[in-house]
Scaffold this active site. Structure first.
Site, PDB file in Angstrom:
ATOM      1  N   ILE A 148     -31.454  53.722  71.267  1.00 48.78           N
ATOM      2  CA  ILE A 148     -32.002  54.811  70.463  1.00 48.78           C
ATOM      3  C   ILE A 148     -30.928  55.297  69.488  1.00 48.78           C
ATOM      4  O   ILE A 148     -31.089  55.262  68.282  1.00 48.78           O
ATOM      5  CB  ILE A 148     -32.498  55.964  71.349  1.00 48.78           C
ATOM      6  CG1 ILE A 148     -33.641  55.475  72.253  1.00 48.78           C
ATOM      7  CG2 ILE A 148     -32.964  57.145  70.499  1.00 48.78           C
ATOM      8  CD1 ILE A 148     -34.114  56.488  73.253  1.00 48.78           C
ATOM      9  N   SER A 204     -27.507  54.391  70.357  1.00 49.03           N
ATOM     10  CA  SER A 204     -26.350  53.580  70.706  1.00 49.03           C
ATOM     11  C   SER A 204     -26.345  52.272  69.918  1.00 49.03           C
ATOM     12  O   SER A 204     -27.237  51.999  69.121  1.00 49.03           O
ATOM     13  CB  SER A 204     -26.346  53.288  72.208  1.00 49.03           C
ATOM     14  OG  SER A 204     -27.441  52.460  72.548  1.00 49.03           O
ATOM     15  N   ARG A 219     -34.585  49.961  74.731  1.00 47.50           N
ATOM     16  CA  ARG A 219     -33.740  49.513  73.623  1.00 47.50           C
ATOM     17  C   ARG A 219     -32.869  50.683  73.183  1.00 47.50           C
ATOM     18  O   ARG A 219     -33.075  51.822  73.603  1.00 47.50           O
ATOM     19  CB  ARG A 219     -34.592  49.023  72.463  1.00 47.50           C
ATOM     20  CG  ARG A 219     -35.398  47.758  72.786  1.00 47.50           C
ATOM     21  CD  ARG A 219     -36.035  47.199  71.523  1.00 47.50           C
ATOM     22  NE  ARG A 219     -36.845  46.028  71.818  1.00 47.50           N
ATOM     23  CZ  ARG A 219     -36.375  44.788  71.932  1.00 47.50           C
ATOM     24  NH1 ARG A 219     -35.066  44.580  71.784  1.00 47.50           N
ATOM     25  NH2 ARG A 219     -37.177  43.784  72.176  1.00 47.50           N
ATOM     26  N   ASP A 247     -32.741  66.815  73.044  1.00 51.31           N
ATOM     27  CA  ASP A 247     -33.139  66.064  74.236  1.00 51.31           C
ATOM     28  C   ASP A 247     -33.297  67.064  75.376  1.00 51.31           C
ATOM     29  O   ASP A 247     -32.429  67.204  76.224  1.00 51.31           O
ATOM     30  CB  ASP A 247     -32.081  65.013  74.582  1.00 51.31           C
ATOM     31  CG  ASP A 247     -32.580  64.003  75.606  1.00 51.31           C
ATOM     32  OD1 ASP A 247     -33.789  64.033  75.926  1.00 51.31           O
ATOM     33  OD2 ASP A 247     -31.764  63.193  76.091  1.00 51.31           O
ATOM     34  N   THR A 300     -30.056  48.014  77.054  1.00 50.38           N
ATOM     35  CA  THR A 300     -30.137  46.875  77.971  1.00 50.38           C
ATOM     36  C   THR A 300     -31.106  45.812  77.461  1.00 50.38           C
ATOM     37  O   THR A 300     -30.802  44.616  77.462  1.00 50.38           O
ATOM     38  CB  THR A 300     -30.565  47.345  79.375  1.00 50.38           C
ATOM     39  OG1 THR A 300     -29.564  48.228  79.892  1.00 50.38           O
ATOM     40  CG2 THR A 300     -30.708  46.167  80.320  1.00 50.38           C
TER      41      THR A 300
END
Length: 503
Positions: A197, A199, A195, A256, A203
């Protein structure tokens, strides 16, 4: 010490308990220390201290911890002080720039999944990776350790294909199209997707417009064996669950780490039983990967990492200077994805899907993968494959793009001048879509009406914003006004004549 354990409702993956300060003094522990909690089972928990929220003689525990220690709310448990786990020493080693063995890395991962490390200690681990990194052998060991924390699927002797995008490109809705083409060619591709995060739509956020995506590991295996492929949300399975735990800590840190990202991606592929993988690496000034040199570095690492994990990896470095297609947001992207499968969607979405699917087909032995992918898509075979997967996942296989209706509130953003679209800011487009309510509000999002290089006249619509509520639409319009997601300018920036020339 014997204490009465009581449940307190807090959503946390970590094993946390709350103790009264006076009981902590007796146990000789303080905030952030650990205790062993023993009921019918036994677990280690991290301590928080209060003199008001919990009474003397009591211990408050999360529902997760109650299960682990084999106790029910109101029962008596034994609580004793515990020392810090060995993994804390390994985290300190990485903070000092040391190289860790596979056994050390596995211990850290096991303790994170077991809830034996505090949020602060996990944050220290991620920060150490961000600063000091890992070599590829460490990263491979990290991926294996994360994969081993859950189920690892096996499809026997079959080659198992996978597709993954780095993300960072709004509207990158090609995954269901790629999977449908690949399965129509008779190949196996159990696709697990995330799902959103940061954005406006992941998808899984738009695929659930067609069918269930919350499949467990057994369902993923069953559907894949039945129809060749699956569209499933990673969060519903126990395939490499450690990666999801790290993401929850990464998000507030705003980091990240490269080895974390690579190991997390590859752990899911190992867990899904993948033998062959195509990676989509979007390249753009506002993407995660912003230079050709960085893209090449990632491709080398991914291919080398794949060799260490027994997965053949090939990479596609793709254009990411503007959204893919026009739609950004769950229902809007679902509609556009279906339009592509129906043969009438945006050409850039169809072309990118066929390029990526074609790479998978060539890995399987097809001579002209791109050409075959285009044939499968154009013939309707991909649409039929898509419908089979949707039906197998509990959706309506007769769903069409016309069934996808966006939010009832909408407003256009018009060009203030004539000229050409000079720039589209991906980040601004995402910000507007999120302000409108995406991805939680399924009807929210934006339609990009003009792409880079398009000729526009004053008053032409550049962007349409959709929302499920009028208040969110107004908020999104304010965000659009401040960020200017699409910039249109004339071809002539200025006119300098003879009279303007300086002596």
């Amino acid at each position: 010490m014997k204490l009465t354990i009581r449940e307190y409702d807090i959503a946390s993956e970590a094993s946390l308990v709350l103790l009264n300060g006076r009981d902590c003094e007796v146990l000789g522990i303080d905030e952030g220390d650990r205790v062993i909690v023993t009921g019918d089972g036994q677990t280690v928990a991290v301590v928080s201290v209060s003199r008001t929220l919990v009474q003397e003689g009591e211990i408050l525990a999360t529902p997760r911890l109650l299960v682990r220690c084999g106790a029910s709310s109101g029962s008596v448990v034994d609580v004793t002080a515990s020392h810090a786990p060995e993994s804390v020493r390994h985290i300190r080693g990485k903070m000092d720039g040391e190289r860790l063995t596979g056994q050390m890395i596995s211990k850290i991962v096991d303790d994170v999944v077991g809830g034996h490390l505090s949020q602060m200690e996990i944050s220290a681990w991620l920060t150490a990776l961000h600063i000091n990194g890992m070599d590829l052998d460490e990263t491979a060991a990290y991926a294996k350790a994360m994969a081993s924390t859950g189920t690892v699927l096996s499809f026997g002797d079959r080659r198992v294909f996978d597709f993954h995008s780095f993300g960072g490109l709004p509207g990158n809705k090609i995954t269901p199209v790629v999977v449908s083409i690949v399965t129509a060619a008779g190949l196996t591709i159990p696709k697990l997707s995330s799902r959103a995060i940061s954005s406006a739509c992941g998808t899984a956020d738009f695929v659930e417009m067609f069918c269930r995506v919350d499949l467990d590991s057994d369902e993923v295996r069953r559907v894949t064996e039945s129809v060749g492929g699956v569209f499933s949300w990673t969060g519903a399975t126990d395939l490499g669950p450690a990666g999801d735990l790290f993401i929850k800590v990464q998000r507030p840190l705003g980091i990240d780490p490269r080895p974390q990202m690579l190991a997390s991606i590859m752990s899911k592929k190992v867990a899904a039983g993948a033998t062959d993988l195509v990676m989509d690496i979007p390249l753009g000034t506002e993407s995660k990967v912003r230079s050709v040199e960085e893209a090449r570095s990632y491709t080398r690492d991914l291919m080398d990492l794949g060799e260490r994990l027994g997965i053949r990896v090939e990479c596609a470095v793709t254009y990411a200077e503007q959204p893919l297609g026009q739609a950004v947001g769950p229902i809007l992207e679902a509609r556009e994805c279906m339009q592509v499968l129906e043969g009438r969607g945006p050409s850039d979405v169809a072309e990118k899907a066929c390029i990526c699917a074609g790479m998978i087909l060539e890995m399987a032995g097809t001579v002209d993968g791109h050409g075959e992918a285009r044939r499968i898509l154009g013939s309707g075979e991909a649409l039929e494959s898509f419908r089979r997967i949707v039906g197998a996942q509990g959706g309506d296989p007769d769903t069409t793009s016309e069934d996808m209706v966006p939010g009832m509130y909408s407003e256009d953003i018009a060009s203030p001048r004539s000229g050409f679209v000079r720039r589209i800011s991906n980040k601004a487009v995402v910000a507007v879509a999120k302000a409108a309510g995406a991805p939680s509000d399924k009807g929210a999002g934006v339609m990009v009406r003009k792409k880079q290089g398009s000729k526009v006249s004053e008053g032409d619509v550049l962007l349409t914003v959709y929302a499920d509520s009028e208040a969110k639409l107004r908020h999104a319009m304010c965000v659009a006004d401040s960020l200017e997601p699409i910039t249109a300018e004339g071809m002539v920036m200025g006119h300098i004549g003879h009279r303007d020339r300086k002596n």
